[in-house]
Scaffold this active site. Structure first.
Site, PDB file in Angstrom:
ATOM      1  N   CYS A   2       0.872  -1.161   0.000  1.00 14.38           N
ATOM      2  CA  CYS A   2       0.000   0.000   0.000  1.00 14.38           C
ATOM      3  C   CYS A   2       0.912   1.214   0.000  1.00 14.38           C
ATOM      4  O   CYS A   2       2.094   1.113   0.255  1.00 14.38           O
ATOM      5  CB  CYS A   2      -0.876   0.010   1.235  1.00 14.38           C
ATOM      6  SG  CYS A   2      -1.773  -1.519   1.451  1.00 14.38           S
ATOM      7  N   ARG A  27       2.192   0.281  -6.057  1.00 14.23           N
ATOM      8  CA  ARG A  27       2.393  -0.530  -4.854  1.00 14.23           C
ATOM      9  C   ARG A  27       1.106  -1.207  -4.402  1.00 14.23           C
ATOM     10  O   ARG A  27       1.132  -2.153  -3.615  1.00 14.23           O
ATOM     11  CB  ARG A  27       2.899   0.354  -3.712  1.00 14.23           C
ATOM     12  CG  ARG A  27       4.263   0.931  -3.965  1.00 14.23           C
ATOM     13  CD  ARG A  27       4.649   1.834  -2.822  1.00 14.23           C
ATOM     14  NE  ARG A  27       4.806   1.072  -1.607  1.00 14.23           N
ATOM     15  CZ  ARG A  27       5.960   0.600  -1.184  1.00 14.23           C
ATOM     16  NH1 ARG A  27       7.030   0.800  -1.885  1.00 14.23           N
ATOM     17  NH2 ARG A  27       6.029  -0.073  -0.070  1.00 14.23           N
ATOM     18  N   TRP A  73      -3.986  -2.029  -1.149  1.00 15.43           N
ATOM     19  CA  TRP A  73      -3.991  -3.373  -1.728  1.00 15.43           C
ATOM     20  C   TRP A  73      -4.505  -4.239  -0.596  1.00 15.43           C
ATOM     21  O   TRP A  73      -3.827  -4.429   0.399  1.00 15.43           O
ATOM     22  CB  TRP A  73      -2.564  -3.755  -2.117  1.00 15.43           C
ATOM     23  CG  TRP A  73      -2.418  -4.933  -3.008  1.00 15.43           C
ATOM     24  CD1 TRP A  73      -2.634  -4.976  -4.353  1.00 15.43           C
ATOM     25  CD2 TRP A  73      -1.951  -6.237  -2.635  1.00 15.43           C
ATOM     26  NE1 TRP A  73      -2.335  -6.219  -4.831  1.00 15.43           N
ATOM     27  CE2 TRP A  73      -1.920  -7.011  -3.816  1.00 15.43           C
ATOM     28  CE3 TRP A  73      -1.561  -6.836  -1.438  1.00 15.43           C
ATOM     29  CZ2 TRP A  73      -1.526  -8.349  -3.818  1.00 15.43           C
ATOM     30  CZ3 TRP A  73      -1.164  -8.162  -1.445  1.00 15.43           C
ATOM     31  CH2 TRP A  73      -1.155  -8.899  -2.629  1.00 15.43           C
ATOM     32  N   ASN A  99       0.051   1.304   6.483  1.00  9.20           N
ATOM     33  CA  ASN A  99       0.571   0.173   5.706  1.00  9.20           C
ATOM     34  C   ASN A  99       1.006  -0.887   6.691  1.00  9.20           C
ATOM     35  O   ASN A  99       1.563  -0.557   7.737  1.00  9.20           O
ATOM     36  CB  ASN A  99       1.818   0.574   4.908  1.00  9.20           C
ATOM     37  CG  ASN A  99       1.486   1.431   3.707  1.00  9.20           C
ATOM     38  OD1 ASN A  99       0.320   1.634   3.387  1.00  9.20           O
ATOM     39  ND2 ASN A  99       2.510   1.946   3.059  1.00  9.20           N
ATOM     40  N   GLY A 100       0.806  -2.159   6.343  1.00  8.67           N
ATOM     41  CA  GLY A 100       1.243  -3.236   7.227  1.00  8.67           C
ATOM     42  C   GLY A 100       0.050  -3.975   7.803  1.00  8.67           C
ATOM     43  O   GLY A 100      -1.083  -3.826   7.329  1.00  8.67           O
ATOM     44  N   GLU A 480      12.886 -17.584 -14.507  1.00  5.18           N
ATOM     45  CA  GLU A 480      12.530 -16.176 -14.548  1.00  5.18           C
ATOM     46  C   GLU A 480      11.643 -15.878 -15.754  1.00  5.18           C
ATOM     47  O   GLU A 480      10.700 -15.089 -15.661  1.00  5.18           O
ATOM     48  CB  GLU A 480      13.813 -15.324 -14.546  1.00  5.18           C
ATOM     49  CG  GLU A 480      13.651 -13.848 -14.797  1.00  5.18           C
ATOM     50  CD  GLU A 480      12.539 -13.161 -13.996  1.00  5.18           C
ATOM     51  OE1 GLU A 480      12.137 -13.647 -12.930  1.00  5.18           O
ATOM     52  OE2 GLU A 480      12.059 -12.116 -14.485  1.00  5.18           O
ATOM     53  N   LYS A 484       7.995 -14.209 -15.374  1.00  2.00           N
ATOM     54  CA  LYS A 484       7.624 -12.936 -16.014  1.00  2.00           C
ATOM     55  C   LYS A 484       6.349 -13.125 -16.817  1.00  2.00           C
ATOM     56  O   LYS A 484       5.440 -12.309 -16.761  1.00  2.00           O
ATOM     57  CB  LYS A 484       8.785 -12.488 -16.902  1.00  2.00           C
ATOM     58  CG  LYS A 484       8.861 -11.045 -17.169  1.00  2.00           C
ATOM     59  CD  LYS A 484       9.603 -10.230 -16.125  1.00  2.00           C
ATOM     60  CE  LYS A 484       9.113 -10.416 -14.738  1.00  2.00           C
ATOM     61  NZ  LYS A 484      10.110 -10.275 -13.724  1.00  2.00           N
ATOM     62  N   GLU A 487       3.301 -13.513 -14.545  1.00  5.77           N
ATOM     63  CA  GLU A 487       2.976 -12.266 -13.824  1.00  5.77           C
ATOM     64  C   GLU A 487       2.138 -11.307 -14.668  1.00  5.77           C
ATOM     65  O   GLU A 487       1.197 -10.708 -14.173  1.00  5.77           O
ATOM     66  CB  GLU A 487       4.257 -11.533 -13.399  1.00  5.77           C
ATOM     67  CG  GLU A 487       4.887 -12.079 -12.131  1.00  5.77           C
ATOM     68  CD  GLU A 487       6.070 -11.253 -11.650  1.00  5.77           C
ATOM     69  OE1 GLU A 487       6.189 -11.024 -10.447  1.00  5.77           O
ATOM     70  OE2 GLU A 487       6.900 -10.840 -12.493  1.00  5.77           O
ATOM     71  N   HIS A 503      11.536 -37.137 -17.060  1.00  5.79           N
ATOM     72  CA  HIS A 503      11.165 -37.744 -15.770  1.00  5.79           C
ATOM     73  C   HIS A 503       9.762 -37.334 -15.329  1.00  5.79           C
ATOM     74  O   HIS A 503       9.456 -37.413 -14.137  1.00  5.79           O
ATOM     75  CB  HIS A 503      12.190 -37.354 -14.703  1.00  5.79           C
ATOM     76  CG  HIS A 503      13.565 -37.875 -14.994  1.00  5.79           C
ATOM     77  ND1 HIS A 503      13.848 -39.211 -15.128  1.00  5.79           N
ATOM     78  CD2 HIS A 503      14.737 -37.227 -15.211  1.00  5.79           C
ATOM     79  CE1 HIS A 503      15.133 -39.377 -15.400  1.00  5.79           C
ATOM     80  NE2 HIS A 503      15.688 -38.178 -15.455  1.00  5.79           N
ATOM     81  N   LYS A 601       4.058  -4.373  -6.167  1.00  2.00           N
ATOM     82  CA  LYS A 601       5.478  -4.173  -6.475  1.00  2.00           C
ATOM     83  C   LYS A 601       6.367  -4.560  -5.309  1.00  2.00           C
ATOM     84  O   LYS A 601       7.392  -5.196  -5.487  1.00  2.00           O
ATOM     85  CB  LYS A 601       5.699  -2.709  -6.841  1.00  2.00           C
ATOM     86  CG  LYS A 601       7.130  -2.358  -7.200  1.00  2.00           C
ATOM     87  CD  LYS A 601       7.477  -2.896  -8.553  1.00  2.00           C
ATOM     88  CE  LYS A 601       8.904  -2.627  -8.950  1.00  2.00           C
ATOM     89  NZ  LYS A 601       9.340  -3.605  -9.960  1.00  2.00           N
TER      90      LYS A 601
HETATM   91  C1  G6P Z   1       6.902  -9.375  -5.396  1.00  2.29           C
HETATM   92  C2  G6P Z   1       6.829  -9.091  -6.884  1.00  2.29           C
HETATM   93  C3  G6P Z   1       7.915  -9.890  -7.616  1.00  2.29           C
HETATM   94  C4  G6P Z   1       9.276  -9.572  -7.016  1.00  2.29           C
HETATM   95  C5  G6P Z   1       9.292  -9.902  -5.511  1.00  2.29           C
HETATM   96  C6  G6P Z   1      10.577  -9.473  -4.825  1.00  2.29           C
HETATM   97  O1  G6P Z   1       6.467 -10.649  -5.127  1.00  2.29           O
HETATM   98  O2  G6P Z   1       5.562  -9.438  -7.413  1.00  2.29           O
HETATM   99  O3  G6P Z   1       7.915  -9.523  -8.975  1.00  2.29           O
HETATM  100  O4  G6P Z   1      10.245 -10.306  -7.682  1.00  2.29           O
HETATM  101  O5  G6P Z   1       8.230  -9.196  -4.879  1.00  2.29           O
HETATM  102  O6  G6P Z   1      10.675  -8.075  -4.804  1.00  2.29           O
HETATM  103  P1  G6P Z   1      11.996  -7.321  -4.385  1.00  2.29           P
HETATM  104  O7  G6P Z   1      11.606  -5.864  -4.320  1.00  2.29           O
HETATM  105  O8  G6P Z   1      12.425  -7.857  -3.056  1.00  2.29           O
HETATM  106  O9  G6P Z   1      13.017  -7.590  -5.440  1.00  2.29           O
END
Ligand code: G6P
Length: 606
Positions: A2, A27, A73, A99-100, A480, A484, A487, A503, A601
């Site tokens: 948030c 965020r 959020w 936030n939190g 990765e 991506k 996501e 396997h 984010k």
């Molecule tokens: C969230 C995002 C991911 C990201 C992860 C770590 O889960 O959705 O895309 O890789 O956080 O974020 P950071 O800021 O620690 O790299």
């Protein structure tokens, strides 16, 4: 996840709060709200949806030179207007943004309920507003302190009180909060991007710290009411960096920025003469670097996958055993923290709660931990014993792209430092340095292939499910790539080691399940190609990400060719086309690329 903003000064607060919130929207973005205090008393506006919806709903003349705002959020309670912040006391006197998560909110709520307090939301935050309003402390600071002594959990809060219109009181515990110092005005934000338009003079609050902010000054203090003298620091961030600069999406802007940002990151960090890297921020001399017998990398999501790439680089170059582990799991298995292990926390935001907790666990057990972090002054960066700033600039799109290539390069630099105090020769160190220097140009080259990648992506976007496969160095690339894609395109994508196909996963291969295969030109190329035959034989559609000169055999198989670098550094470049692949698949599917559903984010709660 948030976002918090606050303003007090001589301008109208509402437009500043709205502008700040729109910068923070990445965020968290299911609802938003502001509270402004003017001659008509406190006025609170909340809205489900985007900040622009909130903005459109505000009255034309909304006067008031102090206010707080929030973009949410949802964690406690669904995204409704009632659950949006600011949350207020029954009489509307107190407004709080938070936030939190407050862990003991349910118990406190029951107690307040029993005293006849009427709740109007399902949030944990509302508890804070009621408790502050009911405190008998004579000052707002006293009331906030009162409440903080009763709540447990993580928070960043900003409080507005009708009785004290000259101030905001804010507090931080486990969730970031920054003060921005202006000329006869002060700002509060959970993230630098909400401040940079107004000031570059900032104060980072520490956990357990509070602040009183008036238009002309700030005072920071601890929960024991001891003043904590904080001097503002000047941040090096360009306002232009946090805008879209004419691009349709931040994700594409950030992908295309990579050649420039990487060049900037490398500046001054490469020591050609001795074939090593200069990482002064690590706070580790050659003797200490030599002493470590193991490296353990901790990160979440994409940062964890790049951590796996980094572990491979460290093992290959320095011949030090290295592995990566999801930080979200680490502290729950009572980890064995060894004194001769170098722990590395990797994070774009520097605020991911799971990673921050892992850092604390290492420190609690006497371990030594350094950070690979993008956001300067963030929680993880400050908690680590030293580190390497990634200098990717602000990353706004939820799906991380440029920060990840910067992490890859950060690991290469760290690997060089660890390797050159061991057995890596100067010549080999120089080989890696030359490789690193070529990366920006090689990424430019990959980016020129965007139209071809977009075409392939549009083809893959019709699939229900995809595989990404790679071996050894190529496996984290595949992971990765799958991450991506899922996501931003919401397509189901799984990564496997190419060697593991036979396997189990091979059972799923059929005409409707495409595979994206990472086939670098290295010692495993022939084995990789042989495994791909297993897919072709079962009519599985294939896309290959490879190097020039690798003979795929079948001209009908679409290939994305990436320039060859040193084998240790190849994974960094191989991930770049996968960023474009995910972007264009999401574009073809018409998704909200920068703000994918259900994701935030930086995940500042566990
Ligand atoms: C969230 C995002 C991911 C990201 C992860 C770590 O889960 O959705 O895309 O890789 O956080 O974020 P950071 O800021 O620690 O790299």
């Amino acid at each position: 996840m948030c976002g918090i903003v606050g303003y007090i000064g001589n301008q109208n607060a509402a437009p500043i709060l709205i502008e700040g919130l729109s910068r923070l929207e990445y965020r968290g973005y299911d609802s938003a709200g502001i509270a402004v205090l003017g001659s008509r008393g406190p006025q609170v506006f909340r809205r489900v949806g985007r900040v622009r919806d909130l903005d459109a709903s505000l009255p034309r003349r909304l006067a008031g030179k102090v206010g707080i705002g929030h973009t949410r959020w949802a964690t406690h309670g669904p995204a409704t207007e009632e659950n949006a912040h600011p949350q207020t006391s029954e009489d509307g006197r107190i407004s709080v943004v938070h936030n939190g998560i407050i862990d003991n909110a349910a118990t406190l709520r029951e107690r307040l309920d029993a005293k006849g307090v009427k709740f109007s939301s399902e949030t944990d935050t509302e508890v804070i507003a009621h408790l502050i309003a009911r405190s008998e402390a004579p000052t707002l600071e006293g009331a906030v302190l009162d409440v903080l002594s009763r709540i447990t959990g993580t928070y960043a809060i900003a409080v507005l009180d009708e009785r004290h219109p000259d101030r905001l009181v804010v507090a931080r515990n486990g969730s970031p909060l920054i003060l921005g110092v202006g000329d006869h005005e002060m700002f509060v934000a959970s993230d630098l991007s909400a401040l940079v338009r107004h000031t570059t003079s900032v104060v980072h609050l520490d956990d357990g710290e509070l602040a009183t902010v008036t238009a002309t000054e700030f005072r920071t203090f601890s929960k024991d009411e001891e003043n904590t003298a904080k001097i503002p620091t000047t941040i090096d961030i360009d306002f232009e960096d946090v805008g879209l600069a004419g691009y349709r999406h931040y994700m594409r802007k950030e992908i295309l920025e990579q050649p420039t940002t990487i060049e900037r990151m490398l500046r001054g960090r490469l020591d050609e003469r001795f074939g090593t890297a200069r990482l002064d921020g690590l706070n580790l001399g050659p003797r200490e670097l030599r002493w470590f017998r193991r490296v353990k990398i901790l990160g979440c999501g994409s940062a964890y996958y790049v951590g796996q790439m980094g572990a491979a680089m460290i093992e290959e170059l320095a011949r030090v055993p290295a592995d990566a582990e999801p930080a979200s799991e680490f502290r729950y298995r009572n980890p064995i923290v060894e004194p001769d292990t170098l722990y590395v926390a990797v994070s774009q935001s520097g605020e991911t709660a799971d990673t921050a907790f892992a850092v604390q666990e290492v420190k609690r057990k006497g371990g030594q931990i350094v950070g690979l972090v993008n956001v300067v002054g963030s929680t993880i960066a400050r908690e680590c014993d030293g580190g390497v700033y990634l200098h990717a600039g602000p990353e706004v799109a939820v799906a991380s792209t440029k920060a990840l290539t910067h992490m890859g390069i950060g690991f290469a630099l760290l690997a060089l430092c660890l390797a050159r105090v061991r057995d890596l020769s100067i010549a080999d160190g120089q080989r890696i340095i030359t490789g690193l220097r070529s990366i920006p140009g090689q990424i430019e080259e990959i980016l020129t292939g965007e139209p071809g990648i977009a075409k392939i992506a549009a083809g893959l976007a019709g699939a229900q499910s995809l595989f990404f496969v790679g071996r050894v160095r190529g496996f984290p690339v595949a992971r990765e790539g799958a991450q991506k894609l899922k996501e931003v395109s919401y397509l189901h994508a799984e990564a496997y080691q190419t060697s593991e196909l036979k396997h189990g996963p091979l059972a799923l291969i059929c005409e409707s399940l495409p595979t994206v295969a990472i086939v670098p030109d290295d010692e495993l190329t022939d084995r990789n190609l042989a495994a791909l035959q297993q897919i072709v034989a079962r009519k599985g559609p294939l896309v290959v990400v490879t190097h020039p000169g690798v003979a795929i055999g079948d001209p009908a198989v679409p290939a994305i060719t990436v320039p060859k670098n040193e084998r240790e550094l190849d994974p960094i470049l191989l991930t770049v086309p996968l960023q474009l692949l995910a972007y264009h698949a999401a574009l073809a599917l018409g998704h909200d690329i920068d703000k994918p559903r259900n994701l935030a984010k930086s995940v500042t709660v566990e």
